[in-house]
Scaffold this active site. Structure first.
Site, mmCIF file in Angstrom:
data_model
loop_
_atom_site.group_PDB
_atom_site.id
_atom_site.type_symbol
_atom_site.label_atom_id
_atom_site.label_comp_id
_atom_site.label_asym_id
_atom_site.label_seq_id
_atom_site.Cartn_x
_atom_site.Cartn_y
_atom_site.Cartn_z
ATOM 1 N N LYS A 1 -10.164 -44.887 -18.795
ATOM 2 C CA LYS A 1 -8.906 -45.605 -19.036
ATOM 3 C C LYS A 1 -8.579 -45.560 -20.530
ATOM 4 C CE LYS A 1 -9.347 -49.025 -15.290
ATOM 5 N NZ LYS A 1 -8.157 -48.653 -14.517
ATOM 6 N N ARG B 1 -12.111 -48.070 -4.043
ATOM 7 C CA ARG B 1 -12.062 -47.607 -2.651
ATOM 8 C C ARG B 1 -13.392 -46.994 -2.214
ATOM 9 N NH1 ARG B 1 -7.019 -43.932 -4.120
ATOM 10 N NH2 ARG B 1 -6.801 -45.702 -5.530
ATOM 11 N N ASP C 1 -12.288 -56.986 -12.727
ATOM 12 C CA ASP C 1 -12.151 -56.089 -11.578
ATOM 13 C C ASP C 1 -13.085 -56.492 -10.437
ATOM 14 O OD1 ASP C 1 -10.728 -53.992 -10.475
ATOM 15 O OD2 ASP C 1 -12.107 -52.443 -11.173
ATOM 16 N N GLU D 1 -12.342 -46.011 -8.134
ATOM 17 C CA GLU D 1 -13.718 -46.320 -7.715
ATOM 18 C C GLU D 1 -13.794 -47.454 -6.698
ATOM 19 O OE1 GLU D 1 -12.267 -47.739 -10.174
ATOM 20 O OE2 GLU D 1 -12.913 -49.806 -9.921
ATOM 21 N N ASP E 1 -14.639 -52.077 -15.192
ATOM 22 C CA ASP E 1 -14.100 -50.767 -14.793
ATOM 23 C C ASP E 1 -13.543 -50.045 -16.023
ATOM 24 O OD1 ASP E 1 -12.970 -48.588 -13.599
ATOM 25 O OD2 ASP E 1 -11.367 -49.683 -12.561
ATOM 26 N N LYS F 1 -14.375 -56.475 -3.544
ATOM 27 C CA LYS F 1 -14.678 -55.481 -4.586
ATOM 28 C C LYS F 1 -15.218 -56.232 -5.797
ATOM 29 C CE LYS F 1 -12.352 -52.354 -7.917
ATOM 30 N NZ LYS F 1 -11.107 -51.668 -8.314
ATOM 31 N N ASP G 1 -11.783 -43.134 -11.724
ATOM 32 C CA ASP G 1 -11.166 -44.460 -11.903
ATOM 33 C C ASP G 1 -10.688 -45.036 -10.562
ATOM 34 O OD1 ASP G 1 -10.298 -46.694 -13.200
ATOM 35 O OD2 ASP G 1 -8.478 -45.790 -14.039
HETATM 36 N N1 BES Z 1 -9.261 -51.605 -11.128
HETATM 37 C C1 BES Z 1 -8.209 -50.660 -11.110
HETATM 38 C C2 BES Z 1 -6.883 -51.240 -10.628
HETATM 39 C C3 BES Z 1 -6.262 -52.317 -11.488
HETATM 40 C C4 BES Z 1 -5.288 -51.998 -12.403
HETATM 41 C C5 BES Z 1 -6.613 -53.640 -11.330
HETATM 42 C C6 BES Z 1 -4.706 -52.985 -13.176
HETATM 43 C C7 BES Z 1 -6.036 -54.628 -12.103
HETATM 44 C C8 BES Z 1 -5.066 -54.294 -13.021
HETATM 45 C C9 BES Z 1 -8.564 -49.496 -10.176
HETATM 46 O O1 BES Z 1 -9.901 -49.203 -10.074
HETATM 47 C C10 BES Z 1 -7.886 -48.288 -10.731
HETATM 48 O O2 BES Z 1 -8.199 -47.922 -11.822
HETATM 49 N N2 BES Z 1 -6.966 -47.709 -9.963
HETATM 50 C C11 BES Z 1 -6.237 -46.567 -10.381
HETATM 51 C C12 BES Z 1 -6.202 -45.586 -9.229
HETATM 52 C C13 BES Z 1 -5.673 -44.234 -9.600
HETATM 53 C C14 BES Z 1 -6.651 -43.510 -10.477
HETATM 54 C C15 BES Z 1 -5.416 -43.448 -8.340
HETATM 55 C C16 BES Z 1 -4.817 -47.015 -10.726
HETATM 56 O O3 BES Z 1 -4.286 -47.901 -10.040
HETATM 57 O O4 BES Z 1 -4.290 -46.516 -11.707
HETATM 58 ZN ZN ZN Z 2 -11.222 -50.826 -10.425
HETATM 59 ZN ZN ZN Z 3 -10.607 -47.882 -11.598
#
Ligand code: BES
Ligand code: ZN
Ligand code: ZN
Length: 491
Positions: A266, A340, A277, A338, A259, A254, A336
């Site tokens: 966020k 996946r 990210d 994204e 992000d 990825k 967010d």
């Molecule tokens: N890039 C983030 C995950 C992340 C969080 C990486 C903290 C490193 C540190 C990912 O894209 C994300 O935002 N995931 C969300 C998913 C949710 C919206 C279902 C999450 O984990 O909150």
């Molecule tokens: Zn992300």
């Molecule tokens: Zn995200």
């Protein structure tokens, strides 16, 4: 940093001598100037130095050198690769201001666990700890990079170390770390592509798929993430072939260079660190570099999806439905989630077009994996028990730890959208977020053995550790390099 050999070393008062010694071999110290006879035994007793792990005896001007540091390794039969790398890193922090160090090892090769290359692992730790990201610190006083420029190995036979391997591994790890640390105004998809192209110089084929090509091939899930940014997306396929085996091993990363969360924005605090990210993609690039540099007998492909998740009037909106490359439709309920979407198309593309032996993806995918496993272990998910076991045992060996979490029918229900084949988040947002994300990815895999490493918690360290500085860890390069070496290399 250069590593050289010598057998005739006459210490001057400018030299720092580092002696790594195990509890079993304290007597071996007597071969060094100044450590002869009763005085020596008394000296060790006075300081209660027994060679215990990370025990240090700092002797000023004793052996004719400026300083001599005895560093304990503990008992030889307890030595492991991951501990040795840690001790090497620990030793570097004791001599961080020296430009040149002379290093020797007082160990008995006969009682060392088979296959464990003590000297290689200590040197790897020493070199890793010397890394620092100083390019934006204009005042050299604040630089974090250790000064060590030269390591002289004393009384070490060239056959006892594999300098090429140390160099290959540390270069790959440092590449990953540098990429992760680089801010998003400097490292965006196009400039990331340029960095990857540098690997052509070491025999890696780099194929770049631009937006038009991705669109033609139908990678709409990946493209949907990039809609909100003026920076165009890219997929890069790195190929390194050096074996007769036909099916390549595939590593997929990825590479969200920033992000913001998109319209599911966020918070200010949540966005800090989101330049990192792309740590999965960085690890893939570092790994391929390591394998190519050490001329691994293997065919590998690295596939990275480079996109920026931002907001403008073209950006994807919650509720949008897109058709992924696989043909499955996805209702995007949260922009967010994204990573996946990027991986869904990368996994499908890799499986269909590159026909790998297995696929392993690395991704900073979910915050939930940090809730589950903290910053100590990455989440491992797999549809293949042999692959999962091999990854887990390489993880224990290297100290880049993982913990397997489940996939299963019992989690499937929440994947279904009522108006599309899939939805990209569960509405039960507080439960098993990492498992849901992994289940989502599995929808894009047929029968190819596959493992997913959720590295959100391990890709960066919040403070210095034995062999890492605060910041990027390069997690994955060492683990997967060992995986390849242990199980998948050879003609
Ligand atoms: N890039 C983030 C995950 C992340 C969080 C990486 C903290 C490193 C540190 C990912 O894209 C994300 O935002 N995931 C969300 C998913 C949710 C919206 C279902 C999450 O984990 O909150
Ligand atoms: Zn992300
Ligand atoms: Zn995200």
């Amino acid at each position: 940093m250069q590593i050289k050999f010598t057998n005739t070393f006459k210490p001057t008062n400018k030299d720092i001598l580092l002696l790594f010694v195990s509890t079993d071999n304290l007597k071996g110290l007597q071969n060094y100037t100044g450590f002869k006879g009763d005085n020596f035994t008394q000296l060790l007793a006075d300081f209660s130095f027994e060679g215990e792990k990370k025990q240090v005896l700092d002797l000023p001007a004793f052996t004719g050198s400026k300083r001599t540091l005895l560093i304990g390794l503990g008992a030889q039969d307890k030595l492991t690769e991951s501990e040795l790398v840690k001790i090497g890193g620990f030793a570097a922090s004791l001599v961080k201001k020296e430009e040149k160090i002379v290093v020797s090892f007082i160990i008995d090769q006969n009682t060392i666990p088979a296959k464990l290359n003590v000297i290689n692992n200590l040197l790897t730790g020493l070199k890793l700890k010397a890394w620092g990201f100083d390019k934006y610190l204009t005042d050299e006083k604040h630089h974090l990079t250790y000064k060590i420029k030269e390591i002289i190995l004393l009384n070490v036979k060239a056959s006892e170390v594999n300098l090429e391997e140390i160099e290959a591994l540390t270069k790959g790890i440092n590449t990953a770390k540098d990429l992760i640390m680089e801010p998003a105004n400097v490292l965006y998809p196009e400039s990331f592509v340029a960095k990857i192209k540098e690997l052509e110089a070491i025999g890696v084929q780099v194929e770049v798929l631009d937006k038009a090509t991705l669109s033609k091939k139908g990678l709409n899930a990946l493209l949907s993430v990039a809609n909100g940014s003026v920076n165009a997306p890219y997929v890069v396929v790195l190929k390194y072939n050096n074996a007769s085996q036909k099916q390549p091993l595939a590593f997929i990363g990825k590479g969200v260079t920033f992000d913001s969360g998109g319209y599911s924005l966020k918070t200010g605090v949540g966005m800090i660190g989101m330049k990192g990210d792309m740590a999965g993609a960085a690890a893939v690039v570092g790994l391929v570099q390591t394998l190519a540099l050490r001329k691994a007998k293997v065919n590998v492909v690295g596939v990275v999806g480079l996109v920026e998740n931002l907001v403008n009037s073209n950006a994807t909106k919650p509720g949008d439905i897109i058709t992924s490359m696989s043909g499955k439709t996805i209702e995007i309920l949260n922009t967010d989630a994204e990573g996946r979407l990027v991986l869904a198309d990368l996994l499908w593309y890799t499986q269909q077009e590159l026909k790998p032996q297995f696929m392993i993806n690395l991704a900073t995918l979910t915050y939930a994996v940090i809730v589950a496993l903290g910053t100590q272990r990455a989440g491992l998910f797999s549809n293949n028990s042999e692959l999962a076991i091999n990854i887990s045992s390489s993880a224990e060996q290297t100290g880049e730890l993982v913990w397997q979490l489940p996939l299963g029918e019992e989690y499937r229900k929440s994947l279904k959208s009522h108006i599309a084949d899939l939805q990209n988040i569960t509405l039960d947002t507080r439960s098993s977020g990492s498992i849901f994300a992994a289940m989502f990815l599995q929808e894009f895999i047929n029968n190819t053995p596959w493992a997913h490493l959720d590295i959100a918690g391990v890709s960066e360290a919040t403070s210095d550790t034995d062999y890492n500085k605060k910041g990027a860890t390069g997690f994955g390069v060492r683990l997967l390099n060992s995986l390849v070496k242990n199980y998948y290399e050879g003609d």
